[in-house]
Scaffold this motif. Sequence first.
Motif, short mmCIF file in Angstrom:
data_model
loop_
_atom_site.label_atom_id
_atom_site.label_comp_id
_atom_site.label_asym_id
_atom_site.label_seq_id
_atom_site.Cartn_x
_atom_site.Cartn_y
_atom_site.Cartn_z
N GLU A 152 88.44 11.69 8.81
CA GLU A 152 90.04 11.63 8.69
C GLU A 152 90.41 13.11 8.65
N ASP A 153 89.87 13.90 7.84
CA ASP A 153 90.41 15.21 7.73
C ASP A 153 90.24 16.04 8.93
N GLY A 154 89.15 15.76 9.63
CA GLY A 154 88.55 16.61 11.01
C GLY A 154 89.71 16.12 11.99
N PHE A 155 89.99 14.55 12.01
CA PHE A 155 91.04 14.19 13.07
C PHE A 155 92.25 14.57 12.65
N GLU A 156 92.80 14.69 11.56
CA GLU A 156 93.87 15.49 11.19
C GLU A 156 94.16 16.82 11.63
N LYS A 157 93.07 17.62 11.41
CA LYS A 157 93.15 18.95 11.89
C LYS A 157 93.35 19.17 13.30
N LEU A 158 92.56 18.17 14.22
CA LEU A 158 92.58 18.12 15.39
C LEU A 158 93.89 17.85 16.20
N GLY A 159 94.39 17.15 15.35
CA GLY A 159 95.71 16.30 15.68
C GLY A 159 95.48 15.26 16.56
N VAL A 160 94.47 14.41 16.29
CA VAL A 160 93.90 13.17 16.84
C VAL A 160 94.76 12.12 16.32
N GLY A 161 95.42 11.40 17.49
CA GLY A 161 96.19 10.27 16.99
C GLY A 161 95.54 9.13 17.31
N SER A 162 94.47 8.91 18.19
CA SER A 162 93.56 7.76 18.48
C SER A 162 92.24 8.11 19.16
N TYR A 163 91.47 7.31 19.27
CA TYR A 163 90.20 7.49 19.81
C TYR A 163 89.49 6.21 20.59
N ILE A 164 88.39 6.52 21.53
CA ILE A 164 87.58 5.39 21.97
C ILE A 164 86.01 5.92 21.85
N ALA A 165 85.35 5.10 21.96
CA ALA A 165 84.04 5.23 22.19
C ALA A 165 83.46 4.90 23.38
N VAL A 166 82.84 5.75 24.16
CA VAL A 166 82.21 5.65 25.32
C VAL A 166 80.84 5.67 25.58
N ALA A 167 79.98 4.58 25.82
CA ALA A 167 78.58 4.54 25.92
C ALA A 167 78.16 5.08 27.23
N VAL A 168 77.29 5.94 27.40
CA VAL A 168 77.05 6.46 28.76
C VAL A 168 75.24 6.35 28.70
N ASP A 169 74.82 5.28 29.69
CA ASP A 169 73.38 5.02 29.81
C ASP A 169 73.05 5.26 31.16
N GLY A 170 71.92 6.32 31.24
CA GLY A 170 71.46 6.38 32.62
C GLY A 170 71.37 7.92 32.93
N LEU A 171 72.05 8.75 32.13
CA LEU A 171 72.08 9.97 32.31
C LEU A 171 71.60 10.89 31.43
N PRO A 172 70.33 11.80 31.88
CA PRO A 172 69.50 12.42 30.86
C PRO A 172 70.40 13.40 30.07
N PHE A 173 69.65 13.80 28.76
CA PHE A 173 70.60 14.55 27.72
C PHE A 173 70.89 15.91 28.35
N ASP A 174 70.10 16.46 29.13
CA ASP A 174 70.37 17.80 29.60
C ASP A 174 71.51 17.93 30.77
N HIS A 175 71.50 16.81 31.52
CA HIS A 175 72.73 16.53 32.41
C HIS A 175 73.83 16.33 31.91
N PHE A 176 73.65 15.21 30.90
CA PHE A 176 74.80 14.82 30.08
C PHE A 176 75.74 15.89 29.28
N TYR A 177 74.94 16.70 28.67
CA TYR A 177 75.69 17.69 28.03
C TYR A 177 76.25 18.90 29.03
#
Length: 502
Positions: A152-177
């Motif tokens: 909550e503290d982090g969201f407040e400092k970043l000015g985050v009003g909302s969020y979603i979660a996105v699952a990504v399946d099939g892209l290797p770690f090195d490519h993904f980042y």
Amino acid sequence: MKLLIADDQMSVHKYLTQTIDWNALGIKQLEHAYNGEEAADLVESYRPDLLIIDIQMPLLNGIEALKRIQSLEWKPRTIILSAYDQFEYAREALRLRVSQYILKPIDLDPLRKVLEELIEEARKDIYASIENELDKATYSGVLPESSITVIEDGFEKLGVGSYIAVAVDGLPFDHFYQAQQSWSSEGIHVCNIRTYKHHKEHVIVVALQGRIHEAELLKCTQTIVRHWKESYPLETIRIGISSIGSAPDLLLVRIAESREAAQLSFYEPNAIHRYASPLFQNEDTLVLLQAREKAFEEKVKMGLSIQTLDKDVTDLFEMLRLKAPQPDSVYLIVYRYLLHLSERSNSGEDVEDAIPSIQEMMNRYRNVDELEDLLKKRLALLSSRSELPLPKLLEIIRVIKAYVDIHYEDDLSLQNVADRFDTDKYQISRIFKQEFNENYWQYVTRIRMEKSAELLKDTDLKNNQIAERTGFLDDSYFSRAFKKHFGMSPKEYRNSHHSKSS
């Protein structure tokens, strides 16, 4: 993000307030202190991310105030303003871990540059703290109150009003980042969370500043996924998006939604799937699947024609596409069908050796069409053969092997497995060795070692966490077993692979 300006000259406060666009820099809250004692008190109560402090102030000077701040739990990134270009002040500032020492009169350009650098460092720390809490929560399955407070503290400092979660399946770690940087160009913050069900599965929490319409978010996601697919055409990428949330205490729910939504790609590849409840039909469908599998087993034992079995498989997949059960259930029933078909193979044929484990199927066959093709090809291999049934015990042994592939973190002692499958443990030991040319416990150890090595290479998990995830009683026993198997300690193994990749 919060800023505290501490200076005894009112003109400095007015100058900094009026000449710098703090909101554009990400500073949402600004407080003022006019002496060193007030500055130290406000650091404790206000907990600013940044502190701009003068040296010469009443009650406590800047250096004395910073010494007091050093004893506090919260320590902001600090810029010292001073009209005194004295070595002693600069040396004391370094000792107190001050980020920058700027001389008066204030030159705005270097000050603004320093502020941008410190704000970016603070943002990275906030992302890291949120990711750390979410990593622990996804591992434990619980988001405690302390973690919610941090987020909550982090969201407040970043000015985050909302969020979603996105699952990504099939892209290797090195490519993904590398690829996930695309989100930033759309003005969206991303917090990465590694999940360990599969080395190509990731969940990211996309933090949205202010409000964003679902249609805008979907369009942005489609653009980024299209870029991923163009960059990595050989990868089958599944995307699942949760519903939009604002309360941090529901983050685990949103993460679960995204992972479930991604599984819809099993039935409809190359699409971005949004969560809608319920996604899968399970209870009634599982009963139907079990009945179909039992009937298929009887047809195989009765020696019915390949054409009859082929029609049964076609009907099965028509039902699967219509009912859309959880993909895990589909992999299991396909594996069971393959086992039944193996009863039509002679023991000397290499066809039965081609049966993949459930884990191998999950890795190689990413959707329902590919699994149907797998069974159809198996039937084609059998079509011109007249084969004798294998003993029932061999089927149980293969199921046990598949069970080990998935449940390697569980108690896999021979007695426990024998009890679970209602089979004599001595028979399991003997037939397992005959069938796979490897002792049962050697196979269990090898699977656990391979999974441990994968986690050492692809994650930053500690030994005790890896030990727990791979079925070892404690990290001491895990380390001894790992060194015996690979000829080096877990730390040496991780370092050797990190040095190769760097």
